[in-house]
Structures are given as structure tokens and as C-alpha cells.
Design an enzyme around this catalytic site. Structure first.
Site, PDB file in Angstrom:
ATOM      1  N   ASP A 187     -12.557   3.649   5.699  1.00 37.71           N
ATOM      2  CA  ASP A 187     -11.140   3.656   5.305  1.00 37.71           C
ATOM      3  C   ASP A 187     -10.764   2.422   4.506  1.00 37.71           C
ATOM      4  O   ASP A 187     -10.411   2.499   3.331  1.00 37.71           O
ATOM      5  CB  ASP A 187     -10.266   3.752   6.552  1.00 37.71           C
ATOM      6  CG  ASP A 187      -8.801   3.531   6.203  1.00 37.71           C
ATOM      7  OD1 ASP A 187      -8.334   4.173   5.241  1.00 37.71           O
ATOM      8  OD2 ASP A 187      -8.145   2.717   6.865  1.00 37.71           O
ATOM      9  N   CYS A 201      -7.824   8.371   7.687  1.00 36.63           N
ATOM     10  CA  CYS A 201      -6.638   7.673   7.186  1.00 36.63           C
ATOM     11  C   CYS A 201      -6.510   7.876   5.676  1.00 36.63           C
ATOM     12  O   CYS A 201      -7.475   7.690   4.930  1.00 36.63           O
ATOM     13  CB  CYS A 201      -6.741   6.191   7.505  1.00 36.63           C
ATOM     14  SG  CYS A 201      -5.418   5.242   6.739  1.00 36.63           S
ATOM     15  N   ASP A 217       7.175   9.711 -38.502  1.00 33.19           N
ATOM     16  CA  ASP A 217       8.145   9.433 -39.546  1.00 33.19           C
ATOM     17  C   ASP A 217       7.466   8.540 -40.593  1.00 33.19           C
ATOM     18  O   ASP A 217       6.448   7.907 -40.305  1.00 33.19           O
ATOM     19  CB  ASP A 217       9.352   8.725 -38.926  1.00 33.19           C
ATOM     20  CG  ASP A 217      10.486   8.540 -39.917  1.00 33.19           C
ATOM     21  OD1 ASP A 217      10.612   9.386 -40.821  1.00 33.19           O
ATOM     22  OD2 ASP A 217      11.236   7.564 -39.777  1.00 33.19           O
ATOM     23  N   CYS A 254       2.805   2.214   3.102  1.00 35.33           N
ATOM     24  CA  CYS A 254       4.008   1.407   3.328  1.00 35.33           C
ATOM     25  C   CYS A 254       5.187   2.031   2.600  1.00 35.33           C
ATOM     26  O   CYS A 254       6.278   2.192   3.155  1.00 35.33           O
ATOM     27  CB  CYS A 254       3.813  -0.014   2.809  1.00 35.33           C
ATOM     28  SG  CYS A 254       2.470  -0.930   3.557  1.00 35.33           S
ATOM     29  N   CYS A 284       0.848  -1.182   0.000  1.00 30.78           N
ATOM     30  CA  CYS A 284       0.000   0.000   0.000  1.00 30.78           C
ATOM     31  C   CYS A 284       0.890   1.241   0.000  1.00 30.78           C
ATOM     32  O   CYS A 284       2.074   1.182   0.352  1.00 30.78           O
ATOM     33  CB  CYS A 284      -0.958   0.017   1.196  1.00 30.78           C
ATOM     34  SG  CYS A 284      -0.139   0.011   2.789  1.00 30.78           S
ATOM     35  N   THR A 319       9.317   6.167 -43.191  1.00 32.71           N
ATOM     36  CA  THR A 319       9.958   4.869 -43.363  1.00 32.71           C
ATOM     37  C   THR A 319      10.109   4.148 -42.034  1.00 32.71           C
ATOM     38  O   THR A 319      10.720   4.661 -41.096  1.00 32.71           O
ATOM     39  CB  THR A 319      11.342   5.038 -44.015  1.00 32.71           C
ATOM     40  OG1 THR A 319      11.190   5.776 -45.228  1.00 32.71           O
ATOM     41  CG2 THR A 319      11.967   3.686 -44.310  1.00 32.71           C
ATOM     42  N   CYS A 373      -4.946   6.210   3.290  1.00 33.56           N
ATOM     43  CA  CYS A 373      -4.532   5.083   2.445  1.00 33.56           C
ATOM     44  C   CYS A 373      -5.239   5.072   1.094  1.00 33.56           C
ATOM     45  O   CYS A 373      -4.612   4.952   0.040  1.00 33.56           O
ATOM     46  CB  CYS A 373      -4.792   3.761   3.168  1.00 33.56           C
ATOM     47  SG  CYS A 373      -3.482   3.325   4.336  1.00 33.56           S
TER      48      CYS A 373
END
Length: 749
Positions: free
Chosen positions: A732, A405, A449, A20, A17, A451, A407
Site C-alpha cells: 500500500d 487500501c 487565427d 484526506c 493524499c 493576426t 490510496c
């Protein structure tokens, strides 16, 4: 004297996560001598730039393992093997890492048990890989199960001893909370005081203090369940690209002294000759020495149709040989083959943050402390100002801690980007980082481009004209003269003859006539294949023949005239033809609102002929600096410009563009020179890249809305007393799982 900086890469197990990654990043950056740190949650890797000191790698490992994660250096030789392993467990929610036994459990993240392979000489520990196991055998899985059983037991025992319910639920809560609290302290000492573990610990302890121990125990279990689900979901994104490495066979048939023996594929050296049997996967990148077979390249390029390969053509590790045996000369070692480089590039790209992700990271640094302040104010101010009960408002403040939180918010962007990078790589679309992925969707003009980009880069026979001989006979005699030649025009004639299954006769006294053509004796007749001018010098062309050749030239075709015994017998026209999907690809870009323009150094006649066929604006006869200037002109008109080319002669324009895209087939040029690469060279994949980028940004916006929206709803309902701690933790962990699952939809893109 200042020591030079070096770069070290590590595989980090138990990190799934964004919080971390943030904690590891902060902890490692605090080490003296560290210049830069880049952590990829989805790849499970960390790259550290630090002083060139032998003591640094152990110091980094000690710091990260102290946070409860398992870490091992990625050696170049074992990078491929390590990349194929999955470590889908969230270390921030794996609290029992502190004892040696607990660390061993933690290393089983998401069911991954460490198995030590023999270490390389001088590189101890480089052989660590992780064997996937079921989630319930992982350290986190066992902790979640134990905490859940403790809660169930507390409900049962609480009914039998009603007066002790508070103490019983507190004991059940501690089963899960003690490891979480220990981890919170370790993380705070490493420089991250406002971690999810710390918020969880404060909320649970506070709930016990205000006599809400039953809810506290339930919240700890819900927290662990939510993080376990998050780890499973994140593992799917990580496994998508890493599963590519499983395509390379473990063994190969090595030819030595005229005999073959089975050896480990990763032991093959450059220059080795291997035998690839029909139906086998090719164990290494190489060049065909003998044989002719169709190759299924879909694992590497995403191309569903097998490609016929013959002598001197390149083949890639992991692709499947078709109907005939091949002798292949190895051109790359195992750690540097196409699949290994694709995996490495995607992992490095996942470590490179997009602008949106960097903004979210900066925002979260202030957001989390802000949430703590708001929660404290909610808990303290109402009782002080209005005289209401402390317990009620402290309870609401604790719920706000859990709601706040970050997260789900922090993972909203990297989860989507990682899924898109993986999905793109499996289709042969490589983008070097989140910033590139984000920018490609902003493109409003693409300069291509000619070619090798809009065309295949090699001529094909387009017309066979008989001026006295039947067309098949003209082709038969021309192919006879060109037999054995490696000239591109000769190869085109021979390929056409092979496709038409023409029996090519032998030729005698064949010789090249400098700057004019090639001649020889075929069946007793003198045959010459030459340019129109050289042919006209031998025998005057009629007005009709001149008109026919001029019309072919106007279409951008190169014409060769065939003479038999001095008489004009026919003509063959060749041209570097557009790729089969070029027109559809350009239309897809136009439908997406992207302007297209061809930039080529080729002559105007040929360029405009291709341009008319593809319905694209043409700028021809350009030098590299001209292409760069035109890209600048497009940018000055307000366009966000993408430049597509081969990555070498277009280098100035690729550098000048907002996004440079290389066309190629797994070559070093295609993989390393530009911001992005289209491995199998389909023009339509450029539009696919733009569409993937736009879908990704839409997904990111959805994720941010989910993360902030759920928090806003539960914040209001908590303050007015509708919801409490249980819904708070669901807001959360539930939001985190929803965001991750929404991002995983991009794997099907």
C-alpha cells in the site's frame, strides 16, 4: 426565503493524499446549506459554495479542524502570500490532532509551523501562514520517530523478558496506533467509515488478537514511514507552482512628490509610480512611463531571451529589469498581478477534476467496501467450509485489508495532473483544470487565427526599394516623416531605422494628408510618403515600378511610395510577419498527427501569402460566425478540435471548439477567456501543450498499473501464504510513494 449562495476558499494544512481530500469533501458536504465542495490536495485548498450566512465559515472550519486538519480562510488580499506557503503533510496520517497541543503539532505538517500575522479587519485568522521546517520537527515526523523508537525498544526489552514479548510489542504498537484509531473514529463519524485509518486499526487490533503483536507494531511503523514519504513527495509538486510567488520582491521604490521611498510591494495602489533600478525585480504589473530596457520575462513566460521594453509597454511583476532604470505606473494590485493570477488559476485548475480522476473516485467508493467484504470472506469462509485453523485465515484477511487500501489508486491521477499543470504554468502554458489537460491530448485538428497568433500582430518593414535614391536614404527620409506618429506602419518604419542605426533628420511643416499619406520639408526638399495610388496621382509610375509594387502586393505586403520634390524616389513594403517559431510550431503539430488550418478575417491575398510561407491550409475573409461554422464542420468530420485565437473576436469559434486556447502575454484576455492560454505567444507551445497532455495520460496509465498491479500480486501471494502483514503494508504505502514519485517526473516535462 432562500439565501443566495456564496463561494469561500480555505487553505487546509496537513492534507497531502487523495483519501484526506475525500474525507474532508464528505464531511463538509454533510453540512446543511452546502451546495458544492471542491478540494485540491496538491494546492492544499478547498472551495465551498454555501448559503450566504455569516455562521457558515466558522461551521466549515470547525468541521474540518475536527478531522484533525488546520484550516484558515483565504482572503483575497492574502491569497498570494498564502499560496506561496507549502503544507506538505498528510493529515490522514497525522493522528495526534485531538488535543490542543496535538493540533498545534499537526499544524506543523511536513515542518510547517503556524505563524499568525495580523488579521485583516473583519477577517480574523486570514493572516495565518505556515513557515517551512524540517520534516522531523513536524507532528507527523515526531510521531513516526516515537513509534520507531518504541518498536526498537520493544525488540530490546523483549529479548530480556521473553515471556512478556507479546505485551511489550502491543504497548509499542499503541504509541502509533492510538492516534490513528482516534482519527479513524472521527472520520467515520464525519461520514467516511472505510478510511485508511479504519483499515489500519482493524488490521492492527486483529493481529494482536491472533497473537501477531510483533508484526502489528512493525506494520504501524511502516505505515507511518510510508505516509511521511508520501507527504514529502507531494510537497515537491505543491512547491513547484507556489514558488513563483517568491519571485515578486517584498518592497518597492514609490515615487511621491518627486522623491522615492521604500514601501511594501503589496501596499502599491493602481496608479502609483515606482522606480525600478537596473538588475531589480519588478514589484508590480505596470506600464513604462520613462526608460528603455531589456526585461528578463522568463519567470512569467518561460521566454529565455530578454525582451526590450520602452515607454507605454507593459511589464510584469517578478520579471527582472536589465540595464536601465525605469519609471513604471502600477496597473494591478499585489493580489491581482500576473503571477498571483497564474497561481490562482493553477490552484483552481487543480481543484477541477479530470474525467479519469472522477471515474477513479467513483470506482474507489465501491472498491474499498468491496475489499472489506473480500477480506472478511477470506477470514471466515475457509475455516467454516474446510475446518482449517482460524488464526491462519484471519491473518490473511487482515493482510488483504491493508493491501486493499485505495490510496495509491486514488492519488494516481491527481498527482500526475497537478505535476503537469505546475510544469506547464512554469513554461507559460496555462490549462484550466484536469479536464482541459486531458482533452488537449485528444486534439486531432487545430484552427489558428492569423493576426496575433500565427503572426506577431504588428507590421514590420520587409523591403526597402530605391527608385532613384539609395535604400538607406529612402528609409532615412521616411523615418523623418513618421517621427512622433503612433500609427502601426509608422512605428514599423521607425523601428527599422532604429535597428539600422540611421540618423533621422529633423522635419519641418510635417502634415498628414487625409487618406493619402504624410508630407514635410527635409533639408529644403519636399518629401511625401503616400500610397501607390496617391503617389501615381502626383507623378506617373513607370511600368517597372508598377510591376515591383504589384509583386510586393502579391506577397501580402502593404507598400508606401516615397516622392522627393515630386519625383518617385523609392518604396517601402511592410507586412505583419509570421512569428519566428510559427513554421516550426506548425511542423511539430503535424508531426504529432494534428491537422492545422488558418482561419482569418484578413483579405485573401495577404492570408494566402502567409499561408504559402507557413505551408498551412488557409480560409480567409471570414466573419466570426464563419469561423464558428468551420470549427463545426471539422467536428462533424470526426476531428477533436482545438481553436487558437486572441480570445475576443474569436469568441464564437473558441466556444464551439472542444478546446479553446488563447494566445497572449499575461493579459486578462489570455488568462480568462479560453480553456487554456499560451502566455508568451509561441506557436510551438501549442504543440508542447499537446505533448504534455499525452505524456500526462501515459503517466496516469502507468500509475494505475502500478497501483493495481502491486495489489493484485500481493493479493495472490497473501492468499497462497507467501506474504503476510509486512509486505501487505508495503504494497500500500510503497505503491503510493512509487505513484507519487512517478507523477513528479512530469515536473521536468
Amino acid at each position: 426565503m432562500t439565501k443566495a449562495s456564496v463561494e469561500s476558499r480555505f487553505r487546509v494544512d496537513g492534507m497531502d493524499c487523495a483519501s484526506c481530500a475525500a474525507k474532508i469533501n464528505t464531511a463538509v458536504r454533510r453540512l446543511d446549506g452546502v451546495d458544492d465542495v471542491s478540494v485540491s490536495v496538491t494546492a492544499g485548498t478547498m472551495t465551498v459554495r454555501h448559503q450566504n450566512d455569516a455562521s457558515f465559515a466558522p461551521a466549515i472550519q470547525k468541521r474540518v479542524s475536527g478531522l484533525g486538519y488546520r484550516i484558515a480562510p483565504i482572503s483575497p488580499k492574502l491569497a498570494t502570500a498564502a499560496a506561496s506557503e507549502q503544507q506538505p503533510d498528510c493529515g490522514c496520517c497525522q493522528p495526534q490532532h485531538d488535543s490542543s497541543a496535538a493540533r498545534r503539532e499537526g499544524a506543523e505538517a511536513q515542518g510547517n509551523s503556524p505563524v499568525a500575522a495580523p488579521a485583516e479587519e473583519g477577517l480574523p485568522g486570514h493572516g495565518h501562514v505556515f513557515t517551512p521546517q524540517p520534516w522531523w520537527k513536524s507532528g507527523k515526523g515526531r510521531l513516526t520517530i516515537a513509534s520507531g523508537l518504541a518498536l526498537a525498544a520493544a525488540y530490546g526489552v523483549g529479548k530480556l523478558v521473553p515471556g512478556m514479548e507479546s505485551w511489550i510489542f502491543t504497548a509499542a504498537m499503541l504509541v502509533g496506533l492510538v492516534p490513528i484509531a482516534r482519527r479513524a473514529v472521527m472520520t467515520a463519524l464525519a461520514g467516511t467509515p472505510f478510511s485508511i485509518e479504519m483499515l489500519m486499526t482493524i488490521a492492527a487490533v486483529g493481529a494482536v488478537i491472533i497473537d501477531a503483536s510483533e508484526e502489528a507494531a512493525a506494520v504501524v511503523v511502516l505505515f507511518l514511514i510510508g505516509e511521511l514519504l508520501e507527504g514529502v513527495a507531494a510537497g515537491k509538486a505543491r512547491a513547484s507552482i507556489q514558488s513563483l510567488t517568491a519571485l515578486v520582491p517584498k518592497t518597492a521604490l514609490l515615487e511621491t512628490d518627486g522623491k522615492t521611498k521604500e514601501v511594501a510591494a503589496d501596499s502599491l495602489a493602481i496608479g502609483s509610480v515606482i522606480l525600478v533600478r537596473p538588475g531589480d525585480r519588478i514589484p508590480a504589473d505596470g506600464v513604462i512611463l520613462a526608460g528603455d530596457s531589456s526585461i528578463d520575462e522568463s519567470p512569467v513566460t518561460g521566454e529565455s531571451t530578454p525582451v526590450r521594453k520602452t515607454v507605454d509597454e507593459a511589464v510584469f511583476a517578478g520579471t527582472v529589469n536589465g540595464e536601465a532604470a525605469l519609471r513604471v505606473k502600477v496597473t494591478a494590485t499585489a493580489e491581482d498581478n500576473t503571477i498571483a493570477r497564474v497561481v490562482k488559476l493553477v490552484e483552481e485548475a487543480q481543484e477541477s477534476k479530470a474525467p479519469t480522476e472522477r471515474f477513479i473516485d467513483r470506482f474507489s467508493r465501491y472498491y474499498t467496501p468491496g475489499v472489506v467484504v473480500v477480506a472478511a470472506l477470506v477470514a471466515v469462509l475457509p475455516p467454516l467450509l474446510t475446518g482449517t485453523a482460524w488464526g491462519e485465515w484471519v491473518y490473511k484477511g487482515l493482510a488483504i485489508l491493508l493491501i486493499g487500501c485505495p490510496c495509491a489508486l486514488v492519488i494516481s491521477t491527481p498527482a500526475a495532473i497537478a505535476a503537469s499543470l505546475s510544469a506547464g504554468a512554469r513554461r507559460g502554458l496555462l490549462m484550466k483544470g484536469g479536464a482541459v489537460l486531458e482533452n488537449i491530448g485528444k486534439v486531432t485538428a487545430v484552427a489558428l487565427d492569423k493576426t496575433g497568433t500565427l503572426t506577431e500582430g504588428k507590421p514590420k518593414v520587409t523591403d526597402v526599394v530605391g527608385f532613384g535614391l539609395p535604400e538607406p536614404e529612402v528609409l532615412r527620409l521616411a523615418a523623418a516623416l513618421e517621427t512622433g506618429s503612433s500609427h502601426p506602419l509608422a512605428k514599423a518604419i521607425l523601428a527599422m531605422a532604429a535597428d539600422d542605426t540611421i540618423d533621422v533628420p529633423p522635419v519641418e511643416h510635417a502634415k498628414a494628408i487625409g487618406g493619402k499619406g504624410v508630407s514635410g520639408m527635409i533639408g529644403g526638399r519636399e518629401v511625401l510618403l503616400a500610397s501607390p495610388k496617391a503617389a501615381g496621382d502626383r507623378n506617373a509610375l513607370t511600368q517597372e515600378q508598377i510591376s515591383t509594387i504589384a509583386a510586393l502586393n502579391d506577397e501580402g505586403k502593404t507598400v508606401s511610395v516615397l516622392l522627393v520634390d515630386g519625383a518617385i524616389a523609392g518604396a517601402i513594403a511592410m507586412r505583419d510577419e509570421p512569428r519566428p517559431d510559427a513554421q516550426a510550431g506548425l511542423k511539430a503539430l503535424a508531426d504529432a498527427g494534428v491537422k492545422t488550418v488558418m482561419l482569418t478575417g484578413d483579405n485573401r491575398r495577404t492570408a494566402f501569402a502567409i499561408g504559402r510561407q507557413l505551408d498551412i491550409e488557409v480560409r480567409a475573409e471570414l466573419l466570426p460566425e464563419d469561423k464558428q461554422r468551420i470549427v463545426g464542420e471539422l467536428k462533424s468530420k470526426g476531428h477533436f478540435v482545438g481553436k487558437v485565437g486572441d480570445g475576443i473576436n474569436d469568441a464564437p469559434a473558441l466556444a464551439a471548439a472542444d478546446v479553446g486556447i488563447a494566445m497572449g502575454g499575461g493579459t486578462d484576455v489570455a488568462l480568462e477567456t479560453a480553456d487554456a492560454a499560451v502566455l508568451h505567444g509561441r506557436v510551438s507551445d501549442i504543440a508542447g501543450m499537446v505533448a504534455l497532455s499525452r505524456r500526462t495520460m501515459s503517466n496516469i496509465h502507468q500509475n494505475i498499473a502500478i497501483a493495481l498491479g502491486l495489489k493484485a500480486v500481493f493479493l495472490v501471494t497473501t492468499v497462497i501464504g507467501v506474504t503476510g502483514l509486512w509486505p501487505a503494508i508495503l504494497a500500500d504505502t510503497g505503491a503510493t510513494v512509487l505513484v507519487t514519485m512517478n507523477a513528479l517526473r512530469l515536473l521536468r516535462a
